[in-house]
Enzyme design. Structure first.
Site, PDB file in Angstrom:
ATOM      1  N   TYR A 140       0.706  10.425  -4.764  1.00  0.00           N
ATOM      2  CA  TYR A 140       1.930   9.614  -4.792  1.00  0.00           C
ATOM      3  C   TYR A 140       3.181  10.472  -4.694  1.00  0.00           C
ATOM      4  CZ  TYR A 140      -0.027   5.034  -6.054  1.00  0.00           C
ATOM      5  OH  TYR A 140      -0.674   3.833  -6.056  1.00  0.00           O
ATOM      6  N   LYS A 192     -13.501  12.901  -6.739  1.00  0.00           N
ATOM      7  CA  LYS A 192     -14.352  13.170  -5.582  1.00  0.00           C
ATOM      8  C   LYS A 192     -14.475  14.680  -5.464  1.00  0.00           C
ATOM      9  CE  LYS A 192     -15.575  10.934  -2.379  1.00  0.00           C
ATOM     10  NZ  LYS A 192     -16.972  10.547  -2.023  1.00  0.00           N
ATOM     11  N   ASP A 225     -16.297   6.769  -5.792  1.00  0.00           N
ATOM     12  CA  ASP A 225     -16.919   5.709  -4.985  1.00  0.00           C
ATOM     13  C   ASP A 225     -18.107   5.098  -5.723  1.00  0.00           C
ATOM     14  OD1 ASP A 225     -18.259   8.140  -4.690  1.00  0.00           O
ATOM     15  OD2 ASP A 225     -18.845   7.765  -2.611  1.00  0.00           O
ATOM     16  N   ASP A 249      -5.183   3.446  -9.250  1.00  0.00           N
ATOM     17  CA  ASP A 249      -4.498   2.300  -8.658  1.00  0.00           C
ATOM     18  C   ASP A 249      -5.523   1.336  -8.060  1.00  0.00           C
ATOM     19  OD1 ASP A 249      -2.308   0.763  -7.628  1.00  0.00           O
ATOM     20  OD2 ASP A 249      -2.734   1.613  -5.656  1.00  0.00           O
ATOM     21  N   ASP A 253      -7.251  -2.426  -9.962  1.00  0.00           N
ATOM     22  CA  ASP A 253      -7.172  -3.757  -9.340  1.00  0.00           C
ATOM     23  C   ASP A 253      -8.558  -4.389  -9.281  1.00  0.00           C
ATOM     24  OD1 ASP A 253      -4.414  -3.632  -8.804  1.00  0.00           O
ATOM     25  OD2 ASP A 253      -4.677  -4.549  -6.829  1.00  0.00           O
TER      26      ASP A 253
HETATM   27  C1  IPM Z   1       0.621  -0.512  -9.473  1.00  0.00           C
HETATM   28  C2  IPM Z   1       1.279  -0.796  -8.156  1.00  0.00           C
HETATM   29  C3  IPM Z   1       2.234   0.344  -7.830  1.00  0.00           C
HETATM   30  C4  IPM Z   1       1.388   1.583  -7.670  1.00  0.00           C
HETATM   31  C5  IPM Z   1       3.140   0.145  -6.605  1.00  0.00           C
HETATM   32  C6  IPM Z   1       3.919  -1.143  -6.704  1.00  0.00           C
HETATM   33  C7  IPM Z   1       4.056   1.321  -6.395  1.00  0.00           C
HETATM   34  O1  IPM Z   1       0.327  -1.009  -7.171  1.00  0.00           O
HETATM   35  O2  IPM Z   1       1.347  -0.362 -10.480  1.00  0.00           O
HETATM   36  O3  IPM Z   1      -0.599  -0.470  -9.522  1.00  0.00           O
HETATM   37  O4  IPM Z   1       0.816   1.836  -6.587  1.00  0.00           O
HETATM   38  O5  IPM Z   1       1.294   2.330  -8.639  1.00  0.00           O
HETATM   39 MG    MG Z   2      -1.668  -1.111  -7.921  1.00  0.00          MG
END
Ligand code: IPM
Ligand code: MG
Length: 356
Positions: A140, A192, A225, A249, A253
């Site tokens: 990032y 990884k 993975d 990240d 999710d």
């Molecule tokens: C998260 C989001 C952020 C990230 C974005 C909005 C920059 O996806 O907080 O998970 O990638 O960290």
């Molecule tokens: Mg995210």
């Protein structure tokens, strides 16, 4: 006096943080909460008002607060803005400026919601895992990065740099090991190392720290993975999952989907001891439902619950808020993301009523 900076942001952000503000009023009036609350524009709302996604004044205020709670940032209106001025850039700047390197993302499956999960009930019932995601380093922020023309004119080349230092890995791993001790005492460290140098260093540093300071915690190294597969196959094998910024990240999710709805998941980003934490629901700004009053406010409310616990020294009130959320979900009240018809305001009011 302890202080909270609210950054409602964009999309459903202002709708869900309004319910947090109302809850704070209830806790002040009836439970002795002492908390000063300030509000600043953030993300697209700040671009519209000030030309930048986060003002220097907002950054200064964030650093001077006990905790910062944000709603969400971004939306199609700002998709064409230059990258360094995008709402997301404001969020990355805030994380960097606050130095919040450890991102705690719990994925908890509330018992009455086990059927809302994409997976079968027996796979997710009772799920309680915690991601500790490195938040201020890795790909990032690594340099060099960019898009440049190839000298032979055949096209372009886009590049990013994944980079971690010993100190960056150690400090986030220390958070993961320490939290594991108050849970089921297990850490899975994901990388990884089979293909990435930074992944190999990650594994070596985590192993060395473990041997030196945390030999009592069960540590397992796993390729990221494989961890993705294990998370949908048998997520209950995990307790604390330690990841870099990008894997965290993506995989957090995925973990959100296990719990039934991303509308339920809070997060906390913590820096060095005593510095303010940054709290955010992990759902985005959800432009498709913004302004309709139907967003689930529970992720924002649970983010405030984490702020009470980790930054505001009121674990007692955090327990009360968590109990109230459980009570409301047990009662069957559901926003549309969970198949119900309750509005954001009804859900917020129910939590306040349950807090007593
Ligand atoms: C998260 C989001 C952020 C990230 C974005 C909005 C920059 O996806 O907080 O998970 O990638 O960290
Ligand atoms: Mg995210």
């Amino acid at each position: 006096m302890p202080s909270l900076l609210l950054l409602p942001g964009d999309g459903i952000g202002p709708e869900v943080t309004a319910e947090v503000e109302a809850l704070i009023e209830t806790l002040r009036a009836r439970h002795g909460l002492v908390l000063d609350v300030a509000v600043e524009a953030f993300g697209g709302a700040s671009i519209d008002a000030h030309g930048v996604p986060l003002t220097d004044a907002a950054v200064a205020r964030a650093k001077a607060s006990s905790a910062v709670l944000m709603g969400a940032v971004g939306g199609p209106q700002w998709a064409g803005v230059a990258r360094h001025l995008r709402p997301e850039a404001g969020l990355l700047r805030l994380r960097t400026e606050m130095g919040v390197f450890a991102n705690l993302r719990p994925a908890l499956c509330f018992a009455p919601l086990a059927d809302a999960s994409a997976l079968k009930r027996h796979v997710v019932e009772g799920l309680d895992i915690l991601f500790v995601r490195e938040l201020t380093g890795g790909v990032y922020f690594g340099t060099p990065r960019g898009i440049e023309d190839l000298p032979d004119g055949s096209g372009q080349r886009g590049f990013d740099t994944q980079v971690y230092t010993t100190a960056e890995i150690e400090r986030v791993a220390r958070v993961a090991f320490t939290l594991a001790r108050s849970r089921r005492n297990r850490v899975a460290s994901l990388e990884k190392s089979n293909v990435m140098e930074s992944g190999l260093l990650w594994r070596q540093v985590v192993s060395a720290l473990h041997a030196r300071e945390f030999a009592d915690v069960a540590l397992e190294h796993m390729y990221a993975d494989n961890a993705a597969m294990q998370l949908v196959r048998a997520p209950q094998q995990f307790d604390v999952l330690l990841t870099d910024n990008l894997f965290g990240d993506v995989l957090s999710d995925l973990a959100a989907a296990l719990t039934g709805s991303i509308g339920l998941l809070p997060s906390a980003a913590l820096g060095v001891d005593g510095s303010p934490g940054l709290y955010e629901p992990i759902h985005g700004s959800a432009p498709d439902i913004a302004g309709k009053g139907i967003a689930n406010p529970l992720a924002a409310i649970l983010s405030f619950e984490m702020a009470l616990r980790w930054s505001l020294g009121r674990a007692d009130l955090a327990d009360a808020v968590m109990a109230a959320v459980r009570h409301v979900l047990d009662s069957g009240l559901r926003t549309p993301d969970l198949g119900g018809t309750a509005t954001t305001a009804q859900m917020g009011a129910a939590v306040r009523a349950a807090v007593g």
